[in-house]
Design a protein around this motif. Structure first.
Motif, mmCIF file in Angstrom:
data_model
loop_
_atom_site.group_PDB
_atom_site.id
_atom_site.type_symbol
_atom_site.label_atom_id
_atom_site.label_comp_id
_atom_site.label_asym_id
_atom_site.label_seq_id
_atom_site.Cartn_x
_atom_site.Cartn_y
_atom_site.Cartn_z
ATOM 1 N N ASN A 1 37.431 -59.150 132.627
ATOM 2 C CA ASN A 1 37.976 -59.964 131.875
ATOM 3 C C ASN A 1 39.716 -59.359 131.900
ATOM 4 O O ASN A 1 39.765 -58.169 131.875
ATOM 5 C CB ASN A 1 37.525 -59.890 130.472
ATOM 6 C CG ASN A 1 37.803 -61.404 129.525
ATOM 7 O OD1 ASN A 1 37.953 -62.283 130.139
ATOM 8 N ND2 ASN A 1 38.325 -61.351 128.519
ATOM 9 N N GLN A 2 40.676 -60.316 131.584
ATOM 10 C CA GLN A 2 41.956 -59.864 131.503
ATOM 11 C C GLN A 2 42.196 -59.194 130.198
ATOM 12 O O GLN A 2 43.140 -58.379 129.899
ATOM 13 C CB GLN A 2 42.787 -60.872 131.569
ATOM 14 C CG GLN A 2 42.676 -61.613 132.920
ATOM 15 C CD GLN A 2 44.187 -62.288 133.343
ATOM 16 O OE1 GLN A 2 45.081 -61.950 133.537
ATOM 17 N NE2 GLN A 2 43.810 -63.737 133.508
ATOM 18 N N ALA A 3 41.405 -59.301 129.016
ATOM 19 C CA ALA A 3 41.726 -58.866 127.738
ATOM 20 C C ALA A 3 40.386 -58.113 127.133
ATOM 21 O O ALA A 3 39.408 -58.481 127.644
ATOM 22 C CB ALA A 3 42.066 -59.805 126.919
ATOM 23 N N PRO A 4 40.473 -57.166 126.236
ATOM 24 C CA PRO A 4 39.226 -56.532 125.681
ATOM 25 C C PRO A 4 38.723 -57.217 125.077
ATOM 26 O O PRO A 4 38.810 -58.310 124.486
ATOM 27 C CB PRO A 4 39.899 -55.451 124.824
ATOM 28 C CG PRO A 4 41.153 -55.172 125.263
ATOM 29 C CD PRO A 4 41.771 -56.459 125.886
ATOM 30 N N TYR B 1 39.930 -54.713 133.787
ATOM 31 C CA TYR B 1 40.909 -55.644 133.141
ATOM 32 C C TYR B 1 41.686 -56.387 133.977
ATOM 33 O O TYR B 1 42.866 -55.581 134.503
ATOM 34 C CB TYR B 1 41.531 -54.901 131.801
ATOM 35 C CG TYR B 1 40.725 -54.303 130.789
ATOM 36 C CD1 TYR B 1 40.202 -55.258 130.063
ATOM 37 C CD2 TYR B 1 41.033 -53.159 130.338
ATOM 38 C CE1 TYR B 1 39.334 -54.793 129.000
ATOM 39 C CE2 TYR B 1 40.229 -52.424 129.345
ATOM 40 C CZ TYR B 1 39.621 -53.306 128.744
ATOM 41 O OH TYR B 1 38.768 -53.123 127.419
ATOM 42 N N ASP C 1 32.903 -54.723 125.324
ATOM 43 C CA ASP C 1 33.419 -53.665 126.259
ATOM 44 C C ASP C 1 32.527 -52.278 126.018
ATOM 45 O O ASP C 1 32.172 -51.810 127.031
ATOM 46 C CB ASP C 1 35.023 -53.381 125.947
ATOM 47 C CG ASP C 1 35.591 -54.490 126.385
ATOM 48 O OD1 ASP C 1 35.124 -55.522 126.833
ATOM 49 O OD2 ASP C 1 36.762 -54.367 126.453
#
Length: 242
Positions: free
Chosen positions: A216-219, A231, A223
């Motif tokens: 994913n691009q963000a946490p 990321y 996680d």
């Protein structure tokens, strides 16, 4: 970047050895096909009127004209095409590695890319049914309708997209099937999702396999559960797995 490259190499090796992979994806899988994400900084929830309100079952019943004006303009992306993430997943299925795609998206891009086993948790814009007699209508018939509210040619009932609106429950058969695939998977790849939409995100709690990969691009709040976290853009990463 070197650590990320090492992680991608490790995951690629795991994928090459496995024949029991399940993919769980969200809106981020489709944003690379220029379909906006509900919850991104430029997503639909930043519109003047709440998309959550418009896309609710009660709003559809009370204001079908306003619903369809928004739905046709914002939710149907007929010209969107699969991106590298969709194509990679289709190839993994063809290679006998991927057992199923479980998606929160309603755009049908996984099938367009060639995936056959796709569980659509929230339905699809490609299926539409009369609320009275259940006659089926395609996406083209909805888009080409000249009426503000598409109606059935058989009984004049209002046609409803086969998508799960707010205030509606997910399909129990699809949920059960998704749970079964996740529970039995050796490798679970989760991509392009904030994992904030329930009950869909809760399905991941049933995974007990060996390799949990999160892209994913963000946490996200999941996680810490993942064995491998990357990321980056889902299509960019997935294309390196084959």
């Amino acid at each position: 970047m070197s650590n990320q490259k090492d992680t991608i190499n490790k995951v690629r090796s795991i994928i090459q050895r496995s024949s029991n992979i399940v993919f769980f994806g969200g809106a981020g899988v489709s944003t690379e096909s220029n379909i906006p994400d509900f919850r991104s900084s430029e997503g639909l929830f930043k519109q003047e009127r709440s998309a959550e309100e418009i896309l609710s079952a009660s709003f559809f019943k009370k204001h079908p004209k306003e619903f369809y004006a928004f739905y046709k303009n914002q939710m149907i992306h007929a010209h969107a095409r699969p991106n590298p993430a969709h194509h990679t997943l289709a190839r993994l299925e063809q290679q006998g590695k991927l057992r199923a795609v479980i998606t929160q998206n309603i755009d049908g891009l996984h099938q367009l890319a060639g995936s056959n086993i796709v569980l659509e948790l929230h339905g699809s814009v490609h299926r539409n049914f009369c609320t009275e007699c259940e006659t089926f209508y395609s996406i083209d018939q909805i888009l080409n309708s000249t009426e503000p509210v598409p109606r059935c040619v058989q009984c004049n009932g209002i046609i409803k997209p086969d998508v799960v609106l707010y205030e509606e429950n997910l399909d129990e058969d699809i949920i059960d099937s998704a749970l079964d695939f996740i529970a039995k998977a050796e490798v679970l790849i989760v991509g392009g999702t904030s994992l904030r939409v329930f009950p869909a995100a809760g399905l991941l709690n049933y995974y007990g396999g060996e390799h949990f990969v999160l892209i994913n691009q963000a946490p996200t709040s999941y996680d810490f559960r993942a064995d491998y976290v990357i990321y980056d853009q889902i299509g960019k990463v997935m294309s390196q797995f084959i």
